[in-house]
Enzyme design. Structure first.
Site, short mmCIF file in Angstrom:
data_model
loop_
_atom_site.label_atom_id
_atom_site.label_comp_id
_atom_site.label_asym_id
_atom_site.label_seq_id
_atom_site.Cartn_x
_atom_site.Cartn_y
_atom_site.Cartn_z
N ASP A 1 0.67 -1.26 0.16
CA ASP A 1 0.00 0.11 -0.05
C ASP A 1 0.83 1.25 0.16
O ASP A 1 1.67 1.49 0.80
CB ASP A 1 -0.81 0.31 1.33
N ASP B 1 -2.65 4.58 -2.78
CA ASP B 1 -4.02 5.27 -2.00
C ASP B 1 -4.19 6.60 -2.30
O ASP B 1 -3.13 7.40 -2.79
CB ASP B 1 -3.25 5.61 -0.38
N GLU C 1 -6.10 3.84 -5.98
CA GLU C 1 -7.53 4.13 -5.50
C GLU C 1 -7.91 5.59 -6.02
O GLU C 1 -7.37 6.53 -5.70
CB GLU C 1 -7.42 4.27 -3.72
N HIS D 1 -11.09 -2.61 3.45
CA HIS D 1 -10.98 -2.16 4.90
C HIS D 1 -11.68 -0.84 5.17
O HIS D 1 -11.88 -0.52 6.28
CB HIS D 1 -9.45 -1.95 5.40
N ASP D 2 -12.54 -0.07 4.00
CA ASP D 2 -12.92 0.95 4.28
C ASP D 2 -14.70 0.62 3.99
O ASP D 2 -15.34 1.60 4.19
CB ASP D 2 -12.61 2.04 3.15
#
Ligand code: GLC
Ligand code: CA
Length: 558
Positions: A98, A199, A256, A329-330
């Site tokens: 990440d 990210d 993302e 995870h969000d």
């Protein structure tokens, strides 16, 4: 279409804090992941996306990095990381990192220098502005509630933080910042990592002029998105990153990109663009937004979901590559969100998996999804750990917009912590995640829902995911076939066809607990078909009838 390993892979996302604790402190860690590599190999995935493991004060669970070239104490050491990478590679599993470079932690050495009064080489590493009439430079609202600006006394200026105030945004317009980032990326590539999940990469380039954002009804602050998303230089910077880093290694990259349309996605990930391999869009995840944005408690209509998914399948076809996900995870757990986590827990988890895994794109499985983990019905805000949830509570409840009861309902439905409760490994204390109290509560359904009870059961959700992954490896049509939606108007059935060379796939998914009869083009009735996979046993008997949450996939060969 060119064939690439990253198009044919299935990715498994690990949120290390909640995956497996090896040293009895209630926090997942790298050694815990090493212990579970065989489980992942058994599932059959090809790539791990590892959420941030870098040094971090953890205001946003590792998405606030204070040192990109060291490992967070709670997760272990660089030696542990090297061992993880070595062991994973040994088992044929790749690892993508990440990469969180839109912002750092305010405890990063760069920021500590940058906020100093006197000019130094880091002065322009972040986005600093003078106040306006004794107030913030603009009215922008942070994505985590409140103002997106924080005042710094030493510099008598404000710095921008799109996320929490401990996450100052880096100034990508400064070429020295960009070179520092490429340097650290090359350092990880030299170590042997296989790629990056980037990210909020669509936010690295900010608008040239900062002005007040539009204040939407019921909001105190203005919308910053037009000033921070898909900024004027974002593609220039990604092309530069590609030249400086990405093109020098054999990597998989996924960006993302909140707020991305298919058209814009082709700019980021078009086959001829030399930027990224693919992006994550969130259109399907934003369908259950309400008046207060994400804080809502109602699922969307199926026709809207079908419209979004189909548009992405069609518009990217032959131009760019899709990523496929229901969870991360969000996001809350998919079986609780679009399925039925009660009577039809198992059937609906398998149906949702079928619906997604038969599409074109690279599928991402988020830890626990493969065993049907569900949302967690916390009964008090104190049980939540997530900074976004706490800030939203402060914003909406303490200001009187939502009653505490209603906000709790919204959190139960949408909070990021639904995804972050410990992985349920077995039915022992703390679900086998740890032998002591974890950092966040274990879901009380762990005795029913856990990996140990599923890995050797041929009828389990785990075995079903395993089969879906296997099928993707055996049938190129699943990876490369063209997509066409059928039964567009149905609010019950999500049905589509895939085409590839002399083959076709017919995918039928019932999103309700009622029986439904599908309307299938005549020709599909007449020719011989093979059932590739289904979540009921006797699916061939009445091929066009779907029972509660039934899914089936037929294959036709000319
Ligand atoms: C991304 C991450 C999220 C994080 C945010 C800020 O959206 O997925 O977890 O809070 O960026 O880094
Ligand atoms: Ca630990």
């Amino acid at each position: 279409m060119t064939e690439n390993w990253w198009k044919e892979s299935v990715v498994y996302q690990i949120y290390p804090r909640s995956f497996c604790d090896s040293n009895h402190d209630g926090i997942g860690d790298i050694k815990g992941i090493i212990d579970k590599l065989d489980y992942l190999r058994q599932l059959g995935i090809d790539v791990i996306w590892l959420c941030p493991v870098y040094k971090s004060p953890n205001c946003d669970n590792g998405y606030d990095i204070s040192d990109y070239q060291n490992i967070m104490d709670e997760f272990g050491t660089m030696k542990d990381f090297d061992e993880l990478l070595y062991r994973a590679h040994e088992k044929g599993i790749k690892i993508i990192m990440d990469l969180v470079v839109n912002h750092t932690s305010d405890e990063h050495a760069w920021f500590i220098e940058s906020k100093k009064k006197y000019k130094n080489p880091y002065h322009d590493f972040y986005i600093w502005r003078e106040g306006k009439n004794g107030k913030e430079p603009t009215n922008w609202e942070s994505w985590f509630s409140g103002s997106a600006w924080e005042y710094c006394e030493d510099r008598n200026m404000y710095y921008l933080h799109v996320f929490a105030k401990k996450q100052p945004d880096l100034n990508w317009d400064n070429p020295v910042v960009r070179e520092e980032i490429y340097k650290l990326m090359r350092w990880w590539c030299e170590k042997g990592v296989d790629g990056f999940r980037m990210d909020v990469i669509s936010m690295i380039s900010k608008a040239e002029q900062f002005e007040d954002g539009n204040v939407m009804e019921g909001h105190t602050y203005g919308d910053l998105s037009p000033y921070v998303i898909h900024g004027p230089h974002v593609h220039e910077y990604l092309k530069e990153m590609n030249t400086e880093v990405l093109s020098r290694y054999d990597l998989m990259t996924v960006g993302e990109t909140a707020g991305v349309t298919p058209e814009e996605a082709i700019n980021y990930a078009g086959f001829d663009r030399r930027e990224l391999n693919m992006v994550f869009h969130f259109e399907h995840m934003d369908l259950d937004f309400g008046e207060k944005g994400k804080w809502n408690d109602k699922p969307p209509k199926l026709t809207r979901l079908k419209e979004v998914m189909s548009r992405w399948q069609n518009e990217l076809y032959d131009k760019a590559w899709n990523s496929l996900f229901w969870n991360n995870h969000d996001q809350p757990r998919i079986v609780s969100r679009f399925g039925n986590d009660k009577e039809y827990w198992e059937k609906s988890a398998k149906m949702l998996a079928t619906c997604l895994h038969m599409m074109q794109g690279t599928p991402y499985i988020y830890q626990g999804e493969e065993i049907g983990m569900t949302n967690i019905p916390f009964t008090s805000i104190e049980q939540y750990r997530d900074i976004e949830s706490h800030n939203a509570w402060r914003d909406l409840v303490e200001n009187g917009d939502f009653t505490p009861e209603y906000m709790l309902k919204c959190l139960n439905f949408k909070s990021r912590d639904n995804a972050r409760t410990p992985m349920q490994w077995d039915d022992s204390n703390f679900a086998g995640f740890s032998d002591c109290e974890p950092w966040i509560q274990v879901n009380s359904n762990y005795q029913k829902i856990n990996a140990a009870s599923q890995v050797n059961d041929p009828d389990s959700i785990f075995s079903y995911y395993k089969k879906l992954i296997q099928l993707r490896k055996e049938h190129k049509i699943i990876v490369y076939g063209k997509y066409q939606l059928i039964m567009e108007e149905s609010e019950a059935v999500f049905a589509y066809i895939r085409f590839y060379k002399n083959e076709k796939l017919l995918v039928l998914c019932n999103f309700t607990d009622k029986d439904v009869l599908c309307q299938i083009p005549n020709e599909y009735d007449l020719i011989e078909k093979e059932l590739l996979i289904g979540n009921y046993h006797d699916s061939l008997q009445d091929p066009w009838k779907l029972r509660s949450y039934e899914a089936k996939v037929f294959k036709y060969t000319d």
